[in-house]
Design a protein around this motif. Structure first.
Motif, PDB file in Angstrom:
ATOM      1  N   UNK A 223     -71.672  20.095  26.980  1.00 56.49           N
ATOM      2  CA  UNK A 223     -71.778  21.170  26.025  1.00 56.49           C
ATOM      3  C   UNK A 223     -73.114  21.736  26.038  1.00 56.49           C
ATOM      4  N   UNK A 224     -72.974  23.206  26.222  1.00 61.35           N
ATOM      5  CA  UNK A 224     -74.452  23.679  26.377  1.00 61.35           C
ATOM      6  C   UNK A 224     -74.913  24.057  24.967  1.00 61.35           C
ATOM      7  N   UNK A 225     -74.119  24.055  24.176  1.00 64.24           N
ATOM      8  CA  UNK A 225     -74.643  24.587  22.689  1.00 64.24           C
ATOM      9  C   UNK A 225     -73.617  24.294  21.636  1.00 64.24           C
ATOM     10  N   UNK A 226     -73.854  23.428  20.717  1.00 63.08           N
ATOM     11  CA  UNK A 226     -72.883  22.894  19.705  1.00 63.08           C
ATOM     12  C   UNK A 226     -72.797  24.082  18.635  1.00 63.08           C
ATOM     13  N   UNK A 227     -71.825  23.876  17.826  1.00 57.98           N
ATOM     14  CA  UNK A 227     -71.642  24.644  16.468  1.00 57.98           C
ATOM     15  C   UNK A 227     -72.736  24.627  15.213  1.00 57.98           C
ATOM     16  N   UNK A 228     -73.671  23.862  15.650  1.00 49.24           N
ATOM     17  CA  UNK A 228     -74.715  23.574  14.381  1.00 49.24           C
ATOM     18  C   UNK A 228     -75.577  24.828  14.680  1.00 49.24           C
ATOM     19  N   UNK A 229     -76.156  25.156  13.467  1.00 52.26           N
ATOM     20  CA  UNK A 229     -77.300  26.228  13.425  1.00 52.26           C
ATOM     21  C   UNK A 229     -78.312  26.116  14.508  1.00 52.26           C
ATOM     22  N   UNK A 230     -78.737  25.096  14.999  1.00 52.19           N
ATOM     23  CA  UNK A 230     -79.491  24.870  16.028  1.00 52.19           C
ATOM     24  C   UNK A 230     -79.003  24.961  17.593  1.00 52.19           C
ATOM     25  N   UNK A 231     -77.732  24.679  17.430  1.00 49.98           N
ATOM     26  CA  UNK A 231     -76.968  24.570  18.800  1.00 49.98           C
ATOM     27  C   UNK A 231     -77.396  23.348  19.633  1.00 49.98           C
ATOM     28  N   UNK A 232     -77.986  22.429  18.574  1.00 52.14           N
ATOM     29  CA  UNK A 232     -78.503  21.013  19.537  1.00 52.14           C
ATOM     30  C   UNK A 232     -76.978  20.298  19.590  1.00 52.14           C
ATOM     31  N   UNK A 233     -77.211  19.274  20.679  1.00 56.26           N
ATOM     32  CA  UNK A 233     -75.949  18.374  21.141  1.00 56.26           C
ATOM     33  C   UNK A 233     -76.352  17.070  21.419  1.00 56.26           C
ATOM     34  N   UNK A 234     -77.609  16.698  20.976  1.00 59.92           N
ATOM     35  CA  UNK A 234     -77.957  15.071  20.975  1.00 59.92           C
ATOM     36  C   UNK A 234     -79.059  14.936  19.916  1.00 59.92           C
ATOM     37  N   UNK A 235     -79.144  13.639  19.677  1.00 57.88           N
ATOM     38  CA  UNK A 235     -80.080  13.136  18.682  1.00 57.88           C
ATOM     39  C   UNK A 235     -81.569  13.315  19.133  1.00 57.88           C
TER      40      UNK A 235
END
Length: 815
Positions: A223-235
Motif C-alpha cells: 500500500x503506497x498510501x492509506x486512507x489516513x489523513x497522513x497516508x501512513x502505512x506503518x507504525x
C-alpha cells in the motif's frame, strides 16, 4: 546476542575526545536527519564515524553549546548498510538516540541543524557494555507460550482481587469478566491457585504478535498510501513523530505551533506536542481548549497513531473542509501523541520477542522510573536492566484523582504501579501543567485495547458526578461513531490515579478514555489504526465514522458554548485577565502492600489561566467555577417506598454439577417479581444465597422475562453469592442456581437463605458553589481590577468593566 535479553553490566566507554564533540553547521536546513546518511559536503549537517567497542548499547546525545539554543537532530547509521540504528528529532538541541550495536560495528553519527541560530552543538557518545539476561531470541532456546484468558469477575470485589494478583490485566472487559495476559507457567499457576474461573481467548499470543508484525510488513509493502489523513502505512518511531510534528508546524506556521512540554523524562528526553488554532501564537485568546493525547502506556502504539492522525485531520480539514475549518476557528487544539516518550521508544525499538516475559521490552507498559524498585535492580538503563520491563511507574495511575486506592499496584513490579506519590512522574506533571494553566474544556486520552469509551468515575463508590446525564450523553454520542461501549470507568474495573479522574473532577473539563480495538496492544496497523480511525471493516465503527467522527464530535462539543461557561465583559487593549483558584483534594485512603490503609493525602491544585485583551468587548470560554468533586453526586429522588424483601424457595433436590453454563442448561430456576411505580420505586435489587463450605461452588445468574442474563455472581472460594442490578425495570425475573462444584457429591452442600432485597434510589447530593478569582492587570503589570466569578456550565457571566470598575460592579452583582 538477543537485544531484548540484555542487561546493563556497568561499563561506559567514551567514544571521542572533547575536540571531536563539537559539531558545526553554518546554516539550518529543514530535513529529516534520520532519512539517510548525507554527503560530507551537505550543508546543515556534521558527522562523526565511530566503531563500537562493545556488544551493547550506543547512546548518542546532543546538548546546546555556550548557551546557544536551536533545533538540532541526531541520527546513528550502520556505515556498511546505511540503515538507521537510532535517532532523535525533538524540538530543541537536547536529543537522545539509543539502540543496540555489536562490537566492531562501524557507525556514522550524523547531526543536522534543522532550525534556529545555534551554529554548534555538543555531541556525546557512550557505548554501554551489556551481558545476556533472560532468553535471547537468537539462541534458538524455546520460550514459554504467552496466552490471553478471560477471567470471570462478576462482582467488583472479584475484579479488585484479580488486580491484586500482579498479573497483566488488560482493558478489555465488561461487567462479568476481564481479559488477562499470562506470560508463562508461573502466571498460569498464579491464576489457577487463585480459584478464579477462566477460559482461553488466545492460546498463543506470542504467535499472534509475530503474525501481526508480518502483516504490517506486507501491508506497508503493498500500500503506497492509506486512507489516513497522513497516508501512513506503518507504525512510527519516536523520532518520526517528533519530526512530523515540527514539519506540520513549519509548513503551517500560522495554524500549527510545535512545543516542548516543561518536564523532560527520567532519561532526559523532551516530550513534544502541537497546538492547532487560527492565530496559533496567541494562546490567551479565550477559545475553548480541546486536548488529545496518546501513549501513557508504552506498548499501546495505536494510541499515538490516532493522536497524530487527528493533528493531520485538523490541518488538512482546515484547508479543504468548511465544517472542520469552522470548528478549528472556534477552538484551540492541543495534541500530545506520546506522553511516555521513554517507554514508547524502548517498546518501539525493542527486538520483537513476543513472549511477554520480563525482558520482552516490546511489551513494556510503564515509564523508566527506577528508584522505586529494589536496590539490586536499580542499575542499568531502562532499555536493558536487571528489572526488565517490570521496572517503572504506570503514569495512568499517578494522577492525584483518588490516587492510592483500588485498581492500582502498590509494589514496584506491578504493571499498574501507582508511583511513590501523586504526580511523582514527569509525564503526569506535564499533563497537569497543561490542564492547570489552560481552560481545557475537553480531553481525550487514548489507550488500547477493549473498544470502550470510558468516563469518570474510576471507582464506583465515588458515585457519578451531578452532571452524569450530560457526561454520559457525550460519551454515548462518540461511542455511536466508533462502535465502542460507553461506560463509566469503574464498569471495567476500579482504577485510581487516572488522567480524567483528576482532570475532570478538578477542573470540570470533560474527560474520556478511548480503548482502541479488541485485538491487542499494537496489532496489525491496517486494522488497529487505519480501520479504527477511518471507520471501515473490521472496526466496530465501520460505516459509522470511526474514531475520526468521534473526535469531531468532541471538537464540536468544545466549540459549543452550552457545553462550558463563558465570561464576557470589556477590557482595554493589552490588559490581561487572569482566573485563579487554589484548593486541596484528598486522595483515596492509601492502600499499603499488606492490605491496610493509611489516611488520604491532601493534594493542592492551583488553576491559573489568562486572557489577553485586544480592546473592547471580550468572550472567554472557561470551565464551570465549581469543580465536579464538590458540586455533588448524581442520584434520583425516590417516588415511592422500595419493594419488600422476597424469599427464594430452594426446589427439592440438587442439580448435577455443571461447569459449562449456559452451554449446559442444567440448573435450578426460582422465579421472582419486580414491581414498579406507582406502587414501589426500586433503585436496586440484591439477590443473595449462602451455603456451608467455601470449597463448594454455586453460581448465581439473574435472567429477565426474555431469558437474558441481566446480572450474575459466579465467584470461587466463598460460601455465598450476591448479584446486584441497579434501577431494575418492573417485570418477571428468575434466579438461576448452577451447581458448579461440590466438595462431596455424595453429601451435597445445598444452598439456602435465598432472598431478593430491594433498596430505594439514592437521592442526589449538592455541594457548595465555588468561585474563580478574576483579576485584571494593565500593560505594565499593575493590578487594576478584581472580582469573584461564579459560573455554571452553559452560563454566560457578564463581568462588565472589570479592569476599571471592578469593586462597584462586584457589589452590584451581589445585591
Amino acid at each position: 546476542m538477543g537485544a531484548a535479553g540484555l542487561a546493563i553490566f556497568g561499563i561506559t566507554v567514551p567514544s571521542a575526545t572533547a575536540a571531536d564533540n563539537v559539531l558545526r553547521a553554518d546554516q539550518a536546513v529543514a530535513r529529516a536527519c534520520h532519512a539517510s546518511v548525507l554527503s560530507r559536503r551537505a550543508s546543515g549537517a556534521d558527522q562523526r564515524e565511530l566503531t563500537s567497542t562493545v556488544d551493547g548499547l550506543i547512546q548518542a546525545r546532543l546538548a546546546p553549546r555556550d548557551g546557544a539554543e536551536g533545533d538540532w537532530d541526531v541520527a546513528v547509521f550502520d556505515k556498511a548498510t546505511g540503515k538507521i540504528v537510532a535517532a532523535s528529532s525533538a524540538l530543541r538541541s537536547r536529543e537522545l538516540a539509543e539502540s543496540f550495536v555489536k562490537k566492531g560495528q562501524q557507525l556514522v553519527v550524523q547531526a543536522c541543524r534543522y532550525a534556529g541560530p545555534a551554529r554548534t552543538v555538543t555531541l556525546g557518545v557512550d557505548f554501554l557494555a551489556l551481558t545476556p539476561q533472560g532468553t535471547p531470541t537468537t539462541t534458538g532456546t524455546p520460550v514459554q507460550r504467552a496466552e490471553v484468558v478471560r477471567v470471570q469477575t462478576p462482582e467488583r470485589k472479584d475484579k479488585n482481587r484479580l488486580l491484586g494478583l500482579g498479573l497483566d490485566v488488560t482493558e478489555k472487559g465488561d461487567a462479568t469478566g476481564v481479559e488477562v495476559v499470562l506470560a508463562d507457567d508461573a502466571d498460569r499457576k498464579t491464576l489457577r491457585d487463585s480459584g478464579f474461573q477462566f477460559s482461553t481467548v488466545n492460546p498463543d499470543l506470542s504467535r499472534t504478535a509475530r503474525e501481526d508484525a508480518a502483516k504490517d510488513r506486507v501491508y506497508a509493502a503493498k500500500v503506497q498510501a492509506s486512507a489516513l489523513p497522513s497516508g501512513r502505512t506503518s507504525y512510527r518511531h519516536l523520532y518520526e513523530y517528533e519530526y512530523e510534528l515540527k514539519e506540520l508546524a513549519r509548513r503551517n506556521s500560522k495554524l500549527v505551533k510545535a512545543f516542548t512540554l516543561s518536564n523532560p523524562t527520567v532519561e532526559g528526553r523532551d516530550v513534544v506536542g502541537v497546538e492547532i488554532a487560527t492565530d496559533v501564537d496567541n494562546i490567551a485568546d479565550g477559545k475553548p481548549v480541546n486536548v488529545t493525547m496518546g501513549v501513557h502506556h508504552a506498548r499501546e502504539w495505536p494510541a499515538s497513531e490516532h493522536a497524530i492522525e487527528w493533528a493531520y485531520e485538523l490541518v488538512n480539514g482546515y484547508q479543504k473542509d468548511p465544517a472542520i475549518k469552522s470548528l478549528v476557528g472556534r477552538t484551540r487544539n492541543i495534541v500530545v501523541p506520546i506522553v511516555n516518550a521513554d517507554g514508547f521508544s524502548i517498546s518501539r525499538e525493542a527486538e520483537p520477542k513476543g513472549d511477554f516475559s520480563r525482558f520482552d521490552y516490546e511489551m513494556k507498559r510503564k515509564n523508566c522510573r527506577a528508584d522505586d524498585s529494589p536496590p539490586n535492580l536499580r542499575s542499568g538503563v531502562c532499555k536493558a536492566n536487571p528489572g526488565g520491563r517490570d521496572r517503572g511507574t504506570d503514569p495512568n495511575r499517578n494522577y492525584a484523582g483518588f490516587w492510592g486506592g483500588a485498581g492500582a499496584g502498590v509494589t514496584w513490579s506491578s504493571e499498574t504501579f501507582r508511583g511513590s506519590a501523586p504526580f511523582s512522574e514527569p509525564e503526569t506533571r506535564n499533563i497537569r501543567e497543561i490542564v492547570s494553566k489552560r481552560q481545557v474544556t475537553n480531553l481525550i486520552t487514548l489507550h488500547t485495547y477493549g473498544n470502550l469509551v470510558l468516563r469518570p468515575p474510576g471507582v464506583a463508590d465515588v458515585r457519578a458526578p451531578l452532571e452524569e446525564p450530560v457526561v454520559k450523553a457525550l460519551g454515548d454520542k462518540m461511542a455511536s461513531r466508533n462502535g465502542y461501549d460507553s461506560i463509566p470507568s469503574w464498569g471495567l474495573y476500579d482504577t485510581t490515579g487516572t488522567t480524567e479522574d483528576w482532570s475532570y473532577w478538578a477542573t470540570g473539563g470533560f474527560g474520556f478514555t478511548f480503548e482502541i480495538n479488541t485485538a491487542g496492544f499494537h496489532p496489525a496497523y491496517e486494522n488497529a489504526v487505519v480501520a479504527e480511525y477511518t471507520g471501515v471493516a473490521p472496526a466496530a465503527g465501520a460505516g459509522k465514522g470511526g474514531n475520526r467522527a468521534a473526535f469531531l464530535d468532541m471538537l464540536s462539543n468544545a466549540a459549543d458554548p452550552a457545553a462550558h461557561s463563558t465570561l464576557i465583559g470589556s477590557a482595554p487593549r493589552g490588559y490581561q485577565l487572569k482566573l485563579h483558584k487554589t484548593f486541596q483534594t484528598p486522595t483515596s485512603p492509601v492502600v499499603q502492600p499488606d492490605g491496610t490503609t493509611k489516611p488520604p493525602i491532601y493534594v493542592t491544585d492551583k488553576l491559573d489561566s489568562t486572557y489577553s485583551s485586544t480592546g473592547g468587548r471580550f468572550a472567554w470560554s472557561i470551565n464551570p467555577s465549581t469543580r465536579p468533586y464538590v458540586a455533588g453526586r448524581y442520584g434520583r429522588e425516590p417516588q415511592g417506598p422500595p419493594q419488600a424483601t422476597q424469599t427464594l424457595a430452594n426446589p427439592p433436590g440438587v442439580p448435577a454439577e455443571n461447569t459449562n453454563f449456559p452451554g449446559n442448561p442444567v440448573s435450578e430456576r426460582i422465579p421472582f417479581t419486580v414491581k414498579g411505580l406507582p406502587e414501589v420505586d426500586n433503585g436496586r435489587f440484591d439477590v443473595s444465597v449462602q451455603w456451608t463450605s467455601p470449597n463448594t461452588d454455586w453460581d448465581l445468574y439473574i435472567v429477565n422475562s426474555a431469558g437474558e442474563v441481566v446480572t450474575q455472581s459466579a465467584s470461587g472460594g466463598t460460601n455465598s453469592e450476591r448479584a446486584t442490578l441497579l434501577d431494575p425495570p418492573a417485570g418477571e425475573y428468575a434466579a438461576i442456581m448452577v451447581n458448579y462444584d461440590q466438595v462431596d457429591p455424595a453429601n451435597p452442600d445445598d444452598w439456602a437463605n435465598g432472598k431478593v432485597e430491594f433498596s430505594s434510589p439514592i437521592p442526589p447530593t449538592y455541594g457548595p458553589k465555588e468561585a474563580y478569582t478574576l483579576t485584571c492587570t494593565d500593560r505594565i503589570g499593575r493590578l487594576v481590577g478584581i472580582a469573584d466569578v461564579y459560573a455554571d456550565r452553559g452560563q454566560t457571566v457578564d463581568v462588565g468593566e472589570v479592569c476599571t470598575n471592578s469593586a462597584r460592579a462586584n457589589k452590584q452583582r451581589r445585591r
